[in-house]
Write a protein that holds these residues in place. Sequence first.
Motif, PDB file in Angstrom:
ATOM      1  N   GLU A 133       0.814  -1.208   0.000  1.00  0.00           N
ATOM      2  CA  GLU A 133       0.000   0.000   0.000  1.00  0.00           C
ATOM      3  C   GLU A 133       0.851   1.263   0.000  1.00  0.00           C
ATOM      4  N   GLY A 134       0.203   2.369  -0.344  1.00  0.00           N
ATOM      5  CA  GLY A 134       0.809   3.681  -0.172  1.00  0.00           C
ATOM      6  C   GLY A 134       1.891   4.038  -1.166  1.00  0.00           C
ATOM      7  N   MET A 135       2.777   4.938  -0.759  1.00  0.00           N
ATOM      8  CA  MET A 135       3.692   5.641  -1.656  1.00  0.00           C
ATOM      9  C   MET A 135       4.729   4.765  -2.338  1.00  0.00           C
ATOM     10  N   VAL A 136       5.035   3.607  -1.782  1.00  0.00           N
ATOM     11  CA  VAL A 136       5.977   2.704  -2.463  1.00  0.00           C
ATOM     12  C   VAL A 136       5.317   1.362  -2.736  1.00  0.00           C
TER      13      VAL A 136
ATOM     14  N   LEU B 255      -5.869   4.091  -3.868  1.00  0.00           N
ATOM     15  CA  LEU B 255      -5.295   2.742  -3.915  1.00  0.00           C
ATOM     16  C   LEU B 255      -5.988   1.774  -2.962  1.00  0.00           C
ATOM     17  N   PRO B 256      -5.957   0.497  -3.309  1.00  0.00           N
ATOM     18  CA  PRO B 256      -6.364  -0.557  -2.370  1.00  0.00           C
ATOM     19  C   PRO B 256      -5.128  -1.062  -1.630  1.00  0.00           C
ATOM     20  N   GLN B 257      -5.333  -2.081  -0.769  1.00  0.00           N
ATOM     21  CA  GLN B 257      -4.192  -2.787  -0.162  1.00  0.00           C
ATOM     22  C   GLN B 257      -3.946  -4.033  -1.003  1.00  0.00           C
ATOM     23  N   LEU B 258      -2.877  -4.035  -1.788  1.00  0.00           N
ATOM     24  CA  LEU B 258      -2.619  -5.152  -2.706  1.00  0.00           C
ATOM     25  C   LEU B 258      -2.382  -6.473  -1.977  1.00  0.00           C
ATOM     26  N   HIS B 259      -1.708  -6.402  -0.819  1.00  0.00           N
ATOM     27  CA  HIS B 259      -1.385  -7.648  -0.111  1.00  0.00           C
ATOM     28  C   HIS B 259      -2.658  -8.377   0.332  1.00  0.00           C
TER      29      HIS B 259
ATOM     30  N   ILE C 173      14.782   3.354   3.730  1.00  0.00           N
ATOM     31  CA  ILE C 173      13.839   3.082   4.813  1.00  0.00           C
ATOM     32  C   ILE C 173      12.481   3.727   4.535  1.00  0.00           C
ATOM     33  N   CYS C 174      11.454   2.917   4.697  1.00  0.00           N
ATOM     34  CA  CYS C 174      10.073   3.376   4.610  1.00  0.00           C
ATOM     35  C   CYS C 174       9.466   3.266   6.007  1.00  0.00           C
ATOM     36  N   LEU C 175       8.739   4.285   6.429  1.00  0.00           N
ATOM     37  CA  LEU C 175       8.117   4.227   7.754  1.00  0.00           C
ATOM     38  C   LEU C 175       6.736   4.854   7.718  1.00  0.00           C
ATOM     39  N   GLU C 176       5.816   4.239   8.455  1.00  0.00           N
ATOM     40  CA  GLU C 176       4.472   4.803   8.559  1.00  0.00           C
ATOM     41  C   GLU C 176       4.127   5.087  10.008  1.00  0.00           C
TER      42      GLU C 176
ATOM     43  N   GLN D   4      -7.045   5.479   0.668  1.00  0.00           N
ATOM     44  CA  GLN D   4      -6.947   4.009   0.650  1.00  0.00           C
ATOM     45  C   GLN D   4      -8.245   3.361   1.131  1.00  0.00           C
ATOM     46  N   VAL D   5      -8.652   2.322   0.446  1.00  0.00           N
ATOM     47  CA  VAL D   5      -9.865   1.588   0.823  1.00  0.00           C
ATOM     48  C   VAL D   5      -9.659   0.886   2.152  1.00  0.00           C
ATOM     49  N   GLY D   6     -10.584   1.076   3.086  1.00  0.00           N
ATOM     50  CA  GLY D   6     -10.517   0.377   4.363  1.00  0.00           C
ATOM     51  C   GLY D   6     -11.008  -1.058   4.243  1.00  0.00           C
ATOM     52  N   ASN D   7     -10.418  -1.943   5.039  1.00  0.00           N
ATOM     53  CA  ASN D   7     -10.836  -3.350   5.085  1.00  0.00           C
ATOM     54  C   ASN D   7     -11.524  -3.599   6.417  1.00  0.00           C
ATOM     55  N   GLU D   8     -12.867  -3.762   6.374  1.00  0.00           N
ATOM     56  CA  GLU D   8     -13.595  -3.985   7.625  1.00  0.00           C
ATOM     57  C   GLU D   8     -13.919  -5.467   7.834  1.00  0.00           C
ATOM     58  N   HIS D   9     -13.317  -6.304   6.998  1.00  0.00           N
ATOM     59  CA  HIS D   9     -13.606  -7.749   7.079  1.00  0.00           C
ATOM     60  C   HIS D   9     -12.353  -8.505   7.509  1.00  0.00           C
TER      61      HIS D   9
END
Lengths: 258, 258
Positions: B33-36, B244-248, B120-123, B203-208
């Motif tokens: 997800e996100g910028m990278v 974007l969605p969460q690809l993983h 390094i990527c950090l959230e 980003q699309v939230g995943n509530e499931h």
Amino acid sequence: MKHQQAMRKPEGNGWRLSKLPIMEIFGPTIQGEGMVIGQKTMFVRTAGCDYSCSWCDSSFTWDGSGKSEIKMMDANEIWAELKSLGGDGFSFVTISGGNPALLGNLNSLVDLLKENNIRICLETQGSKWQDWFIHIDELTISPKPPSSKMITNFSVLDSIINNLKQNDLKQNVSLKVVIFDEIDFEYAKGIYQRYEGVPIYFQVGNEHLTLLDNVELTCILMKKYEWLINKVMEDHDLKNIKVLPQLHTFVWGNKRGV
Amino acid sequence: MKHQQAMRKPEGNGWRLSKLPIMEIFGPTIQGEGMVIGQKTMFVRTAGCDYSCSWCDSSFTWDGSGKSEIKMMDANEIWAELKSLGGDGFSFVTISGGNPALLGNLNSLVDLLKENNIRICLETQGSKWQDWFIHIDELTISPKPPSSKMITNFSVLDSIINNLKQNDLKQNVSLKVVIFDEIDFEYAKGIYQRYEGVPIYFQVGNEHLTLLDNVELTCILMKKYEWLINKVMEDHDLKNIKVLPQLHTFVWGNKRGV
């Protein structure tokens, strides 16, 4: 060869009236792949290609099937159509093809978009250089792997990448290789190694261009995406690399104009 | 409050021996997800969070359920574990949480990774500043929308964004807002407008989070992704934005450690 006639630069203001072969203009939608994946953007698709990739998902731009849809438009007409579709709700335009790099006079559109503070994304296979490349904000060079049945001219590709490396303007450049099989993977790895340091995207190929069931298509492409991820993860030579699917295919299947 | 004790800076070389609460280390895999998005990366997940988002997909980092898995590790030990898992096949490490910004002594790890030429990527959610933020190559600030039940402290968030804007180092910064519903969408739009010019991802939230059927999960999330795309496309105030969605989640569902 209409686009070659259109490449002659008219005198003075006439430059803006130079015609471009346009296949379709649509949007706003999202960019579904590559370096600005997810970006809200308008699309301008040019007609004509010097390649004829076996799995091309836009073959209507070059195989004659879309011939009746091609309009010869100048930059002002293209801009008017973009504004008519997108109003004041966009700041980004993606130019795709076909191969837009065939059009020497595309700078008429590039200049007009820049004057209107539009960021420009463009994709081309790296078979031909144009001086206006350096004014593209997000430029994707996408050489085609063996499964396409096309042969990469590496001396042209080398010179394009070298030209772009010498450009000090604030421009983002990346490579993108679509991968269908093991042989494509080795080709893509060669591209990664040859142009070390240039950001690179490995993308899952879609060989099911006529499949209409979106869920089935998504399942097939997701399995191929996982295959490609695993290949890259296991390969210690591939380090700084992004692996992506085509998001628009998951959402809209093989539908055109989205 | 173990991590607060660990924040005291030991003298001399001891700095590297300062312990960090680590929930899990895994990879190589892709950043989903996100910028990278799509980046080949290792993951280091820190334990502990100042938030308790209603829909957190990593609640084991703060709700006690993962307590027995937390290891207190110094930077050298973390690096050794990363090398043990990834060998010489990676050049990118993502630090996630929990909220890694709770750890004042995380710069021990940041410094060690930089010395080893790791990007390094950090959230973090933007609830707390740390001076080591400016050494993160790809920094995502992810304020949480109303559906999380958390309240954004905008004076803290403003100062973080201002600090980052003043940083001349070669660093990429972006905002990311997860969206579950209309109210979240309005909040996200407010973030877009408040920090105009900072790259932003919706980003699309995943509530499931407990759904085990990946195909069903993918279909649900794809519909929500299409909903979010349409919302953004129709909104003329939102121009330069990525959706974007969460690809993983598409590839691996709700599985942990991938």
